[in-house]
Scaffold this motif. Structure first.
Motif, PDB file in Angstrom:
ATOM      1  N   ASP A 244       0.825  -1.211   0.000  1.00  0.00           N
ATOM      2  CA  ASP A 244       0.000   0.000   0.000  1.00  0.00           C
ATOM      3  C   ASP A 244       0.860   1.263   0.000  1.00  0.00           C
ATOM      4  OD1 ASP A 244      -2.537   1.070  -0.192  1.00  0.00           O
ATOM      5  OD2 ASP A 244      -2.841   1.227   1.964  1.00  0.00           O
ATOM      6  N   PHE A 245       1.988   1.203  -0.728  1.00  0.00           N
ATOM      7  CA  PHE A 245       2.874   2.361  -0.823  1.00  0.00           C
ATOM      8  C   PHE A 245       2.363   3.391  -1.819  1.00  0.00           C
ATOM      9  CE2 PHE A 245       6.647  -0.596   0.192  1.00  0.00           C
ATOM     10  CZ  PHE A 245       6.605  -0.246   1.520  1.00  0.00           C
ATOM     11  N   GLY A 246       1.527   2.965  -2.744  1.00  0.00           N
ATOM     12  CA  GLY A 246       1.311   3.736  -3.960  1.00  0.00           C
ATOM     13  C   GLY A 246       0.259   4.815  -3.876  1.00  0.00           C
ATOM     14  N   LEU A 247      -0.186   5.233  -5.051  1.00  0.00           N
ATOM     15  CA  LEU A 247      -1.126   6.343  -5.162  1.00  0.00           C
ATOM     16  C   LEU A 247      -2.531   5.960  -4.717  1.00  0.00           C
ATOM     17  CD1 LEU A 247      -0.063   7.601  -8.712  1.00  0.00           C
ATOM     18  CD2 LEU A 247       0.502   8.664  -6.523  1.00  0.00           C
ATOM     19  N   ILE A 248      -2.869   4.665  -4.881  1.00  0.00           N
ATOM     20  CA  ILE A 248      -4.254   4.242  -4.649  1.00  0.00           C
ATOM     21  C   ILE A 248      -4.426   3.818  -3.202  1.00  0.00           C
ATOM     22  CG2 ILE A 248      -6.130   2.732  -5.406  1.00  0.00           C
ATOM     23  CD1 ILE A 248      -5.076   4.620  -7.573  1.00  0.00           C
ATOM     24  N   LYS A 249      -5.027   4.667  -2.400  1.00  0.00           N
ATOM     25  CA  LYS A 249      -5.346   4.327  -1.023  1.00  0.00           C
ATOM     26  C   LYS A 249      -6.802   3.866  -0.943  1.00  0.00           C
ATOM     27  CE  LYS A 249      -1.308   5.805   0.225  1.00  0.00           C
ATOM     28  NZ  LYS A 249      -0.245   4.825   0.481  1.00  0.00           N
ATOM     29  N   ARG A 250      -7.109   3.115   0.090  1.00  0.00           N
ATOM     30  CA  ARG A 250      -8.492   2.655   0.243  1.00  0.00           C
ATOM     31  C   ARG A 250      -9.392   3.856   0.530  1.00  0.00           C
ATOM     32  NH1 ARG A 250     -11.541   0.683   4.751  1.00  0.00           N
ATOM     33  NH2 ARG A 250      -9.674   0.705   6.054  1.00  0.00           N
ATOM     34  N   PRO A 251     -10.369   4.123  -0.351  1.00  0.00           N
ATOM     35  CA  PRO A 251     -11.246   5.273  -0.128  1.00  0.00           C
ATOM     36  C   PRO A 251     -12.128   5.080   1.110  1.00  0.00           C
ATOM     37  CG  PRO A 251     -11.400   4.451  -2.398  1.00  0.00           C
ATOM     38  CD  PRO A 251     -10.680   3.421  -1.602  1.00  0.00           C
ATOM     39  N   ALA A 252     -12.514   6.180   1.703  1.00  0.00           N
ATOM     40  CA  ALA A 252     -13.442   6.116   2.832  1.00  0.00           C
ATOM     41  C   ALA A 252     -14.734   5.448   2.375  1.00  0.00           C
ATOM     42  CB  ALA A 252     -13.726   7.526   3.347  1.00  0.00           C
ATOM     43  N   GLY A 253     -15.256   4.557   3.193  1.00  0.00           N
ATOM     44  CA  GLY A 253     -16.508   3.881   2.868  1.00  0.00           C
ATOM     45  C   GLY A 253     -16.344   2.627   2.037  1.00  0.00           C
ATOM     46  N   VAL A 254     -15.107   2.322   1.630  1.00  0.00           N
ATOM     47  CA  VAL A 254     -14.845   1.096   0.860  1.00  0.00           C
ATOM     48  C   VAL A 254     -14.191   0.076   1.787  1.00  0.00           C
ATOM     49  CG1 VAL A 254     -13.539   0.086  -1.057  1.00  0.00           C
ATOM     50  CG2 VAL A 254     -14.614   2.320  -1.319  1.00  0.00           C
ATOM     51  N   SER A 255     -14.756  -1.132   1.841  1.00  0.00           N
ATOM     52  CA  SER A 255     -14.227  -2.152   2.748  1.00  0.00           C
ATOM     53  C   SER A 255     -12.866  -2.640   2.275  1.00  0.00           C
ATOM     54  CB  SER A 255     -15.186  -3.339   2.831  1.00  0.00           C
ATOM     55  OG  SER A 255     -15.176  -4.067   1.610  1.00  0.00           O
ATOM     56  N   GLU A 256     -12.108  -3.232   3.218  1.00  0.00           N
ATOM     57  CA  GLU A 256     -10.803  -3.814   2.870  1.00  0.00           C
ATOM     58  C   GLU A 256     -10.974  -4.868   1.780  1.00  0.00           C
ATOM     59  OE1 GLU A 256      -7.804  -3.179   3.784  1.00  0.00           O
ATOM     60  OE2 GLU A 256      -7.911  -2.016   5.636  1.00  0.00           O
ATOM     61  N   SER A 257     -12.016  -5.673   1.910  1.00  0.00           N
ATOM     62  CA  SER A 257     -12.242  -6.756   0.951  1.00  0.00           C
ATOM     63  C   SER A 257     -12.485  -6.213  -0.456  1.00  0.00           C
ATOM     64  CB  SER A 257     -13.430  -7.606   1.404  1.00  0.00           C
ATOM     65  OG  SER A 257     -13.732  -8.587   0.439  1.00  0.00           O
ATOM     66  N   THR A 258     -13.344  -5.192  -0.555  1.00  0.00           N
ATOM     67  CA  THR A 258     -13.637  -4.595  -1.860  1.00  0.00           C
ATOM     68  C   THR A 258     -12.397  -3.935  -2.452  1.00  0.00           C
ATOM     69  OG1 THR A 258     -15.943  -4.228  -1.256  1.00  0.00           O
ATOM     70  CG2 THR A 258     -15.063  -2.892  -3.059  1.00  0.00           C
ATOM     71  N   HIS A 259     -11.648  -3.229  -1.608  1.00  0.00           N
ATOM     72  CA  HIS A 259     -10.425  -2.571  -2.063  1.00  0.00           C
ATOM     73  C   HIS A 259      -9.432  -3.605  -2.591  1.00  0.00           C
ATOM     74  CE1 HIS A 259      -7.445   0.549  -2.380  1.00  0.00           C
ATOM     75  NE2 HIS A 259      -6.645  -0.017  -1.494  1.00  0.00           N
ATOM     76  N   ARG A 260      -9.307  -4.733  -1.868  1.00  0.00           N
ATOM     77  CA  ARG A 260      -8.397  -5.804  -2.278  1.00  0.00           C
ATOM     78  C   ARG A 260      -8.828  -6.396  -3.622  1.00  0.00           C
ATOM     79  NH1 ARG A 260      -9.012  -9.442   1.810  1.00  0.00           N
ATOM     80  NH2 ARG A 260     -10.264 -10.893   0.610  1.00  0.00           N
ATOM     81  N   GLN A 261     -10.147  -6.592  -3.786  1.00  0.00           N
ATOM     82  CA  GLN A 261     -10.656  -7.156  -5.044  1.00  0.00           C
ATOM     83  C   GLN A 261     -10.384  -6.217  -6.218  1.00  0.00           C
ATOM     84  OE1 GLN A 261     -14.761  -7.930  -4.159  1.00  0.00           O
ATOM     85  NE2 GLN A 261     -14.299  -9.586  -2.737  1.00  0.00           N
TER      86      GLN A 261
END
Length: 208
Positions: free
Chosen positions: A172-189
């Motif tokens: 998770d170093f990069g530009l794309i961080k998990r947006p607020a309201g998005v679950s870890e699972s959805t972000h991973r997918q």
């Protein structure tokens, strides 16, 4: 993380993993590990024998599980979707991203992997090659028929590039961080889907 509920061996592994993630391998002493784990040096010597072996076991604890999951998913992908590249890449990418989201230290272990890339540790590199090189070879063998025009050297280069990109995405170093309201699972997918699409194009690109 509270370690008091774990066995002595697991307390040592968790403490070592956290310290290796924070400080690297060379800068972490066994005394620091024993202090973090609240055990004495004899316990480390009893369970692991040496610092090098402790480093190896931190990797083995996570990598054995992930490698088994990858190979199981690979076998299913090859049997179910012969000649299709993306399911093979998914078998490589998805178990790793799932491990990165493991709440029991998965994030720390990803930083440990990044340390392994950054630090020159010949003993660790030999251990990883000896123990897990066969996993990469199995994936290379499965990918090769999907890209028949690609030579073996180019195929291995691209598998290396995928491994590096995957480690970067997991950390998770990069530009794309998990947006607020998005679950870890959805972000991973989403990350898996994007990386598979990117890697698929890379493997299919003409070799020059």
């Amino acid at each position: 993380m509270g370690l008091q509920h774990f066995s002595t061996k697991d307390r040592i592994l968790y403490a070592a993993e956290e310290l290796f993630a924070q400080q690297g391998f060379a800068s972490t002493s066994l005394r620091q590990v024993t202090s973090r784990a609240d055990v004495n040096i004899a316990a480390v010597n009893y369970h692991f024998g040496s610092k090098d072996n402790l480093v190896n076991e931190v990797f083995r604890r996570r990598m054995d599980v992930m490698s088994a999951q990858r190979l199981e998913a690979l076998a299913k992908a090859v049997n179910a979707t012969q000649g299709q590249l993306d399911p093979i890449l998914a078998a490589f990418v998805e178990p790793a991203l799932a491990m990165a989201q493991d709440r029991h230290g998965g994030g720390a272990f990803i930083r440990v992997i990044a340390r392994a890339y950054a630090e020159s540790n010949d003993s660790l590199r030999k251990f990883l090659s000896d123990q897990y090189g066969h996993v990469l070879r199995e994936f290379a063998k499965a990918i090769a028929p999907c890209v028949p025009a690609l030579g073996k050297e180019d195929l291995y280069w691209r598998l290396d590039f995928l491994s590096g990109a995957l480690t970067y995405a997991m950390a998770d170093f990069g530009l794309i961080k998990r947006p607020a309201g998005v679950s870890e699972s959805t972000h991973r997918q989403r990350a898996a889907k994007a990386l598979i699409r990117f890697a698929s194009a890379g493997f299919r690109a003409d070799a020059t």
